[in-house]
Design an enzyme around this catalytic site. Structure first.
Site, PDB file in Angstrom:
ATOM      1  N   CYS A   8      -9.112   0.137  10.396  1.00 58.10           N
ATOM      2  CA  CYS A   8      -8.666   1.532  10.537  1.00 58.10           C
ATOM      3  C   CYS A   8      -9.544   2.200  11.597  1.00 58.10           C
ATOM      4  CB  CYS A   8      -8.669   2.259   9.187  1.00 58.10           C
ATOM      5  SG  CYS A   8     -10.275   2.418   8.392  1.00 58.10           S
ATOM      6  N   ARG A  14      -9.791   4.092   4.530  1.00 62.24           N
ATOM      7  CA  ARG A  14      -8.630   3.247   4.222  1.00 62.24           C
ATOM      8  C   ARG A  14      -8.926   1.752   4.219  1.00 62.24           C
ATOM      9  NH1 ARG A  14      -5.073   5.592   8.867  1.00 62.24           N
ATOM     10  NH2 ARG A  14      -7.192   5.665   9.732  1.00 62.24           N
ATOM     11  N   ASP A 117      -4.243   9.073   7.113  1.00 66.84           N
ATOM     12  CA  ASP A 117      -5.701   9.078   7.163  1.00 66.84           C
ATOM     13  C   ASP A 117      -6.255  10.138   6.217  1.00 66.84           C
ATOM     14  OD1 ASP A 117      -8.345   8.991   7.720  1.00 66.84           O
ATOM     15  OD2 ASP A 117      -8.094   8.858   9.891  1.00 66.84           O
TER      16      ASP A 117
HETATM   17  P1  4NP Z   1     -10.582   5.901   8.085  1.00 69.82           P
HETATM   18  O1  4NP Z   1     -10.777   7.490   8.155  1.00 69.82           O
HETATM   19  O2  4NP Z   1     -10.100   5.484   9.441  1.00 69.82           O
HETATM   20  O3  4NP Z   1      -9.546   5.715   7.030  1.00 69.82           O
HETATM   21  O4  4NP Z   1     -11.932   5.335   7.716  1.00 69.82           O
HETATM   22  C1  4NP Z   1     -11.577   8.116   9.108  1.00 69.82           C
HETATM   23  C2  4NP Z   1     -12.934   8.234   8.905  1.00 69.82           C
HETATM   24  C3  4NP Z   1     -13.717   8.899   9.839  1.00 69.82           C
HETATM   25  C4  4NP Z   1     -13.126   9.430  10.971  1.00 69.82           C
HETATM   26  C5  4NP Z   1     -11.776   9.301  11.192  1.00 69.82           C
HETATM   27  C6  4NP Z   1     -11.001   8.633  10.257  1.00 69.82           C
HETATM   28  N1  4NP Z   1     -13.935  10.147  11.912  1.00 69.82           N
HETATM   29  O5  4NP Z   1     -13.358  10.706  12.858  1.00 69.82           O
HETATM   30  O6  4NP Z   1     -15.156  10.181  11.792  1.00 69.82           O
END
Ligand code: 4NP
Length: 148
Positions: A8, A14, A117
């Protein structure tokens, strides 16, 4: 299929859930499949999964609290048989980074939908749905690929 990596953006919401769910099923079925997860971004390297992912996983009997975020590498594209992105933007990032043949998790029984997300959700609401979607797709993915 001997190995699978879920990718991800941040590797804190996720893909850690996908990794934890897949590992639990693989352990229960006593299979020998390597599972990992990573993010395309570098903001959270070394961090534990987000509190709400830890919580929703724990509620469902999956402990992801010991996972540590890492960034995906080109070596991963060689090492892993299956590279699974969680949404269209992950798929585009994977392609840009040189991953070939990556598949989208939602294509396993969820009409190719993005796994939303939850980093941008307001609080815990919605994490249950994300968990349900990831679990359902991971079960289907393993069903389809276990004997490959
Ligand atoms: P993930 O969610 O891709 O599901 O782990 C996110 C976690 C952090 C960030 C973006 C999405 N971020 O921009 O820091």
């Amino acid at each position: 299929m001997k190995s699978i990596i879920f990718v991800c953006l941040g590797n804190i919401c996720r893909s850690p859930l996908a990794e934890g769910i897949a590992k639990k099923i693989i352990q229960e079925k006593q299979l020998s499949i390597l599972v990992d997860s990573a993010g395309t971004g570098d903001w959270h390297i070394g961090d534990a999964p987000c509190d709400n992912s830890i919580k929703v996983a724990f509620t469902n009997g999956v402990d992801i609290s010991m996972q540590q975020s890492r960034q995906v590498t080109k070596e991963d594209f060689i090492k892993y048989d299956l590279i699974i992105g969680l949404d269209d933007s992950n798929m585009a990032n994977l392609k840009k980074l040189g991953a070939k043949g990556a598949l989208k998790l939602g294509s396993f029984g969820y009409n190719s939908e993005d796994v939303p997300d939850p980093y941008f959700f307001d609080g815990f609401e919605g994490f249950d749905k994300v968990y349900e979607m990831i679990e359902s797709c991971v079960i289907q993915l393993l069903k389809e690929h276990i004997n490959d």
